[in-house]
Design an enzyme around this catalytic site. Structure first.
Site, PDB file in Angstrom:
ATOM      1  N   LYS A 173       0.665 136.736  -7.477  1.00  0.00           N
ATOM      2  CA  LYS A 173      -0.428 136.291  -8.355  1.00  0.00           C
ATOM      3  C   LYS A 173      -1.424 137.430  -8.567  1.00  0.00           C
ATOM      4  O   LYS A 173      -1.568 138.291  -7.695  1.00  0.00           O
ATOM      5  CB  LYS A 173      -1.178 135.123  -7.697  1.00  0.00           C
ATOM      6  CG  LYS A 173      -0.454 133.793  -7.713  1.00  0.00           C
ATOM      7  CD  LYS A 173      -1.310 132.708  -7.063  1.00  0.00           C
ATOM      8  CE  LYS A 173      -0.581 131.370  -7.028  1.00  0.00           C
ATOM      9  NZ  LYS A 173      -0.289 130.806  -8.357  1.00  0.00           N
ATOM     10  N   ARG A 206       7.442 123.184  -5.566  1.00  0.00           N
ATOM     11  CA  ARG A 206       8.555 122.267  -5.842  1.00  0.00           C
ATOM     12  C   ARG A 206       9.707 122.489  -4.869  1.00  0.00           C
ATOM     13  O   ARG A 206      10.467 121.566  -4.580  1.00  0.00           O
ATOM     14  CB  ARG A 206       8.969 122.394  -7.318  1.00  0.00           C
ATOM     15  CG  ARG A 206       9.560 123.700  -7.724  1.00  0.00           C
ATOM     16  CD  ARG A 206       9.533 123.912  -9.233  1.00  0.00           C
ATOM     17  NE  ARG A 206       8.181 124.237  -9.720  1.00  0.00           N
ATOM     18  CZ  ARG A 206       7.851 124.401 -11.003  1.00  0.00           C
ATOM     19  NH1 ARG A 206       8.777 124.242 -11.944  1.00  0.00           N
ATOM     20  NH2 ARG A 206       6.628 124.691 -11.360  1.00  0.00           N
TER      21      ARG A 206
HETATM   22  N1  BES Z   1      -0.217 126.522  -6.437  1.00  0.00           N
HETATM   23  C1  BES Z   1       0.190 126.898  -7.754  1.00  0.00           C
HETATM   24  C2  BES Z   1      -0.414 126.002  -8.836  1.00  0.00           C
HETATM   25  C3  BES Z   1      -1.873 126.158  -9.097  1.00  0.00           C
HETATM   26  C4  BES Z   1      -2.322 127.129  -9.969  1.00  0.00           C
HETATM   27  C5  BES Z   1      -2.790 125.320  -8.517  1.00  0.00           C
HETATM   28  C6  BES Z   1      -3.668 127.257 -10.243  1.00  0.00           C
HETATM   29  C7  BES Z   1      -4.136 125.437  -8.794  1.00  0.00           C
HETATM   30  C8  BES Z   1      -4.577 126.401  -9.656  1.00  0.00           C
HETATM   31  C9  BES Z   1       1.702 126.812  -7.882  1.00  0.00           C
HETATM   32  O1  BES Z   1       2.398 127.121  -6.727  1.00  0.00           O
HETATM   33  C10 BES Z   1       2.110 127.786  -8.924  1.00  0.00           C
HETATM   34  O2  BES Z   1       1.897 128.942  -8.718  1.00  0.00           O
HETATM   35  N2  BES Z   1       2.669 127.294 -10.032  1.00  0.00           N
HETATM   36  C11 BES Z   1       3.094 128.118 -11.099  1.00  0.00           C
HETATM   37  C12 BES Z   1       4.465 127.676 -11.551  1.00  0.00           C
HETATM   38  C13 BES Z   1       5.101 128.584 -12.555  1.00  0.00           C
HETATM   39  C14 BES Z   1       5.419 129.922 -11.899  1.00  0.00           C
HETATM   40  C15 BES Z   1       6.360 127.940 -13.072  1.00  0.00           C
HETATM   41  C16 BES Z   1       2.087 127.988 -12.234  1.00  0.00           C
HETATM   42  O3  BES Z   1       1.598 126.870 -12.479  1.00  0.00           O
HETATM   43  O4  BES Z   1       1.769 128.989 -12.839  1.00  0.00           O
HETATM   44 MN    MN Z   2       2.705 129.192  -6.503  1.00  0.00          MN
END
Ligand code: BES
Ligand code: MN
Ligand code: ZN
Length: 481
Positions: free
Chosen positions: A259, A333
């Site tokens: 990230k 997931r």
């Molecule tokens: N924990 C994150 C989701 C999230 C993002 C929660 C911002 C709160 C604030 C999750 O694990 C994630 O990174 N999801 C990705 C999925 C994508 C790579 C398909 C997302 O939502 O960008």
């Molecule tokens: Mn994530």
């Protein structure tokens, strides 16, 4: 904070501060001898306008008058917000014991709202402050009414404390809230609460169970992952076994699909779903709700390292499904997949999972509604109804064969990340749907609603989203109210 209900008049309770709610067109319910409260209302200093505050002194106490608005709009959320407002002023004024004079002719759920609003607004997270800037806070809350409100007040106290406990888990930074420490907290609840059993398994055990998806996320971290299983089976339970499943990624760096740095610190909150499940299980057991319920929480970090899963890796989940990992940041997931399978294997007949799963839900619904996706209309309605009653509203998004088609893998059965990012929250749910068999299931995406929502009774930091909803799901499941 000690919390109690009484039929004693507010002024007789010994509280130093008494809060009186004003309903439009109804005047002051009980004035003091010199008519000081009515005078304040007549002068326009006190108003029944929602959340308007005024302060008076008389009969040896301090009086806070707070506007509740119109009688027909006086719902639990109005009560929570007004109670939070009043508590804020009471704190400024140095209150140590506070008595709420319950407005006339309100249902129990409004009384519950008053307790929740007060307890949630009084929350502070100061574990890491070397000097306490916030002051000592109030030590006693009393709800005074003509009739007995003991039962709803006691229940609200249990639930609101559980919410604040979940907030502590959320707010604790990742170096103080590792999977091991989270599991230890669950164990402590098991020790403390009669009938609540807690079992925890580590890396070796979950791998040997065949949890290849959960295991893949955990393999990049030096911290031991924890599969936390909590059970409460009330002797008077009837009805299908309820399964509550939570994502507890104690820190989500994204892994090799790292990230950006900007808001990465917020990813200590990526265990919010797990925190909600753990504390809801505690509250359900404390309340002795007549239900048979199992909580399954998958706790791990998601880290980049020489052992991390890599984009393109293929892993096999416990139910035999093969998964192509095309984005290591879609880790929630993967954790939930094996936890859901585990809950089903352990006999869950109704499922709710709670997870900070997608950024897409923040775009779609912001911080007001959480998203819910479900394979069963009746169960979706039951969960949405519980959210509404609990003041944690959820909005349903659809599942559809065309969405399900989007998660088909090129090399394996399914992919954890759809290339074009279409309908990101829904495709995540379609992924989870592959692990619940035909059990009625609802997935709640709380990524937008778990912290920094700006709500008056929980504006900053973690807010324990999900605890109240899950307890209400269990209450409804048990046929209470
Ligand atoms: N924990 C994150 C989701 C999230 C993002 C929660 C911002 C709160 C604030 C999750 O694990 C994630 O990174 N999801 C990705 C999925 C994508 C790579 C398909 C997302 O939502 O960008
Ligand atoms: Mn994530
Ligand atoms: Zn995550």
């Amino acid at each position: 904070m000690e919390i109690s209900a009484t039929t004693t008049a507010p002024i007789e309770t010994g509280a130093d501060t008494i809060v009186v709610g004003l309903v439009e067109g109804e005047g002051v319910p009980h004035d003091i001898e010199d008519g000081a409260l009515t005078a304040l209302l007549d002068r326009g200093e006190a108003k029944a306008t929602r959340n308007h505050l005024a302060v008076a002194h008389g009969s040896g106490a301090r009086w806070i008058l707070v506007g509740l608005g119109a009688r027909d709009a006086l719902d639990p959320e109005t009560a929570r917000v007004a109670a939070a407002k009043a508590l804020g002023r009471a704190r400024e004024l140095g209150t140590s014991s506070l008595c709420w004079e319950v407005p006339h002719k309100v249902d129990d759920d409004v009384v519950v709202g008053l307790v929740e609003g007060t307890v949630l607004a009084s929350y502070r997270f100061a574990s890491f402050k070397t000097s306490d800037e916030g002051g000592s806070g109030i030590s006693r809350l009393i709800l005074s009414d003509h009739g007995d409100r003991g039962q709803p007040v006691a229940r609200a106290a249990v639930v609101a404390r559980a919410v604040n406990a979940a907030r502590d888990l959320q707010n604790s930074p990742a170096n103080h809230m590792t999977p091991t420490l989270l599991a230890q907290h669950a164990r402590d609840l098991g020790q403390e609460i009669a009938g609540l059993s807690v079992e925890v398994e580590g890396r070796e055990e979950l791998i040997s169970r065949g949890m290849g998806a959960f295991g893949a996320v955990a393999q990049g971290s030096d911290e031991e992952p924890q599969l936390i299983v909590m059970r409460y089976a009330d002797p008077d339970a009837s009805g299908p076994r309820l399964g509550l499943v939570g994502k507890a990624v104690t820190f989500d760096t994204g892994g090799i699909s790292l990230k950006p740095a900007g808001k990465m610190h917020e990813m200590k909150f990526d265990m919010s779903g797990g925190a909600a499940v753990i504390e809801a299980m505690g509250a359900i057991a404390r309340l002795r709700l007549p239900v048979d319920v199992i909580g399954v929480v998958g706790a791990t970090e998601n880290m980049p390292s020489g052992r991390s899963m890599k984009p393109g890796d293929v892993v096999t989940a416990m139910n035999g499904t093969t998964i192509e990992i095309n984005n290591t940041d879609a880790e929630g997931r993967l954790v939930l997949a094996d936890c859901l399978t585990h809950a089903v294997n352990e006999g869950a007949e109704r499922l709710v999972d709670v997870a900070t799963l997608t950024g897409a839900i923040v775009t779609a619904l912001g911080s007001t509604y959480a998203g819910v996706m479900s394979n069963d209309d009746d169960w979706a309605a039951a969960v949405a109804g519980a959210g509404e009653r609990a003041g944690e509203p959820v909005w349903r998004l659809p599942l559809h064969q065309e969405y399900a088609d989007l998660i088909k893998g090129q090399y394996a059965d399914i992919t954890n990340a759809v290339e074009n990012r279409k309908a990101g929250s829904i495709t995540a749910a379609e992924f989870l749907a592959r692990f619940v068999g035909d059990v009625p299931w609802a997935h709640i995406d709380i990524a937008g609603t778990s912290w920094n929502t700006g709500r008056s009774y929980g504006a900053k930091g973690g807010n324990g989203m999900g605890v109240r909803l899950l307890v209400e799901v269990a209450r409804a499941h048990a046929g209470e109210d």
